[in-house]
Scaffold this motif. Structure first.
Motif, short mmCIF file in Angstrom:
data_model
loop_
_atom_site.label_atom_id
_atom_site.label_comp_id
_atom_site.label_asym_id
_atom_site.label_seq_id
_atom_site.Cartn_x
_atom_site.Cartn_y
_atom_site.Cartn_z
N LEU A 286 0.88 -1.53 -0.11
CA LEU A 286 0.23 0.18 -0.20
C LEU A 286 0.43 1.36 0.29
O LEU A 286 0.42 2.06 -1.06
CB LEU A 286 -0.77 0.28 1.18
CG LEU A 286 -1.89 0.95 1.32
CD1 LEU A 286 -2.76 1.21 0.15
CD2 LEU A 286 -3.03 1.00 2.44
N ILE A 287 1.81 1.32 0.85
CA ILE A 287 2.58 2.25 1.42
C ILE A 287 3.71 2.67 0.30
O ILE A 287 4.65 3.31 0.52
CB ILE A 287 3.18 2.62 2.84
CG1 ILE A 287 4.05 1.90 2.95
CG2 ILE A 287 1.91 2.84 2.98
CD1 ILE A 287 4.36 2.44 4.36
N GLY A 288 4.09 1.37 -0.56
CA GLY A 288 5.63 1.89 -0.78
C GLY A 288 6.77 0.61 0.30
O GLY A 288 6.88 0.82 1.25
N GLY A 289 8.09 0.02 -0.60
CA GLY A 289 8.87 -0.59 -0.42
C GLY A 289 9.24 -1.40 0.14
O GLY A 289 9.54 -1.23 -1.41
N GLY A 290 9.70 -1.60 0.57
CA GLY A 290 10.13 -3.73 0.64
C GLY A 290 11.65 -3.73 0.54
O GLY A 290 12.39 -3.09 0.81
#
Length: 518
Positions: A286-290
């Protein structure tokens, strides 16, 4: 022999120049070393590159020591875009390419085992960086060429194979420069949204709420029984929003480029995004990253609409992570490997049922929920999150007798005309403020300057605040919505009808769901 090849790494929406330093020397056995923080994908490129070179009919000395340094060494190198520059560096170090031709060109691309070039993510940010640093050309895979050619004053060439690039550098053949007239293609590609509000029969009050939301860029939530048209209307919201501007299109295209979601041959995103993730989505998605950076749904919805259907079914932590992005219109992601800041200026459209069974207050279905079940269901959405949703609208199903007789609704084009007129008023109002384009983005200081309700309006607002125990943030939201309603009426001052309508859009703040019907 030492050879340097120019390429780039992508960190969020920013490209970082990377130089591949390749040396070769005779050895008693074949050896291949990579240094400079390459990740597992980059380290695996050794096999791809070796096979691609063989398939392209280039022959390397069997007893060779190859050392590759990815500089700067403190930036982690991720992805498959280093295959092409790595192959060119090895060939140039073995005198199969004129190394001086490599100095003023940036190369990116993934190689197949047959020597073919495959598309990569982030070609647009790399092209922007290449122009800023004064490089004379950019060579990319054919599928990425139109995306990169959006950047003017930078020659961009698309290639299909490693052999084509080598022949081009050696002067044995030419590559065709791709030229994209960005402004001309942008306006030529703009088309009307395929869904239209004329398909919606009845529900005039809800359509009015959508018009207000679109005119001021306000977030909106719909509460109603299953099948009453919540999703149908939400999907039509982009049809009444103003067309993307060229600068908004470039911002959005850049995000989709980094995410690898641009279709082959696409140069620009020309429609406002509409993202509708499933309620099982993870916080990171949902918010991004990883572990390997990827934009989340809130950034993919930048300059468009994020639709969260069945809002209470989303995980509590996923919803709470949206509170700061909704306020700041950008998301900062800090991880051990990277720090990234992405824009996420979107309109949030949410929908939900009024109770677990979905039929609380519905005149045609009996609700099977107890009051405490209804209250617990509503408590899945926190008060701070609801405060950030400007318009809270209840919706009831239309009886069949009315649905069968109802005439087609007002077309989206007519509604959009009023929305665009209101947005133009706001554009003139905020012309001296950077990053402020609509009423929903106003700061508290701007509220005091541009929203001055008359005495009657203030009395009505004070009564609503006391009666429904509204928060200070809800007070600001009401004033912003009232300002938008006044703009739709082309009225310079906020008056009583504008405030009264804005207060009517705070239904969930009343807190008496278990005692009243919809």
């Amino acid at each position: 022999m030492l050879v340097k090849v120019n390429t780039a790494a992508v960190n969020a929406l920013t490209a970082i120049p990377v130089s591949l330093e390749v040396t070769t020397e005779k050895a008693q056995q074949y050896m291949f070393f990579m240094v400079g923080l390459p990740d597992s994908v980059v380290r695996e490129s050794r096999t791809r590159v070796e096979e691609a070179i063989k398939s392209s009919n280039f022959h390397l000395p069997p007893l060779t020591k190859i050392v590759v340094n990815f500089a700067p060494a403190d930036v982690r190198k991720e992805g498959s875009g280093y295959d092409l520059p790595l192959a060119l560096g090895i060939l140039a170090a073995n005198s199969l390419i004129q190394s001086e031709k490599l100095e003023d060109i940036i190369f990116i691309g993934e190689l197949g085992l047959d020597g073919s070039l495959r598309p990569i993510k982030g070609a647009l940010p790399i092209a922007i960086k290449a122009r800023a640093m004064g490089y004379k050309a950019l060579i990319v895979p054919k599928e990425n060429v139109r995306e990169a050619a959006v950047v003017n004053k930078l020659p961009v060439y698309g290639a299909e194979t490693l052999a084509q690039v080598v022949d081009f550098l050696n002067g044995a053949s030419t590559l065709q420069q791709t030229i994209v007239n960005t402004r001309e293609e942008f306006f030529a590609a703009q088309t009307d949204y395929p869904l239209d509000f004329s398909d919606v029969k009845g529900q005039e009050g809800v359509k009015r709420a959508f018009e207000v939301a679109a005119a001021g860029g306000h977030n909106i939530i719909l509460i109603g029984a299953p099948g009453c048209g919540k999703s149908m209307m939400a999907k039509r919201l982009p049809s009444i929003l103003p067309q993307l501007t060229l600068s908004e299109s470039l911002e959005t295209t850049q995000i989709y480029s980094v995410a690898g979601l641009l279709k082959s041959g696409t140069s620009l995103i020309t429609r406002r995004p509409f993202r509708s993730p499933h309620h099982t989505i993870s916080d990171v998605a949902l918010i991004g990253g990883g572990s390997t950076f990827r934009p989340g749904e809130i950034s993919l919805a930048h300059n468009g609409v994020l639709f969260l259907d069945e809002l209470p079914e989303f995980s509590r932590t996923a919803l709470e992570t949206m509170r700061q992005p909704l306020e700041d219109r950008q998301i900062s992601i800090s991880r051990a490997k990277y720090n990234a800041t992405l824009p996420c200026s979107f309109m949030l459209v949410a929908s939900m049922n009024p109770c677990p069974c979905g039929y609380y207050g519905d005149p045609t279905h009996k609700c099977m929920c107890d009051p405490w079940q209804i209250q617990r269901y509503m408590n899945k959405i926190s008060g701070p999150l609801l405060d950030r949703i400007d318009i809270q609208c209840e919706i009831a199903a239309i009886p069949f007798s009315e649905l069968s007789k109802a005439a087609p609704g007002e077309p989206s084009a007519a509604i959009r005309e009023r929305v665009v007129a209101a947005r133009q008023i706001q554009a003139e109002r905020f012309k001296d403020f950077k990053g402020i384009h609509c009423n929903a983005q106003m700061t508290e200081k701007m509220l005091q300057e541009y929203v001055a309700p008359d005495e009657e309006s203030l009395c009505a607002l004070r009564d609503a605040m006391e009666r429904f125990s509204l928060s200070a943030r809800a007070y600001s939201r009401i004033l912003k919505v009232a300002r938008t309603i006044a703009d739709l009426d082309a009225c310079p001052q906020v008056k009583y009808p504008h405030v009264a309508e804005a207060v009517s859009y705070r239904n969930l703040d009343r807190g008496d769901w278990a005692e009243r019907g919809i």
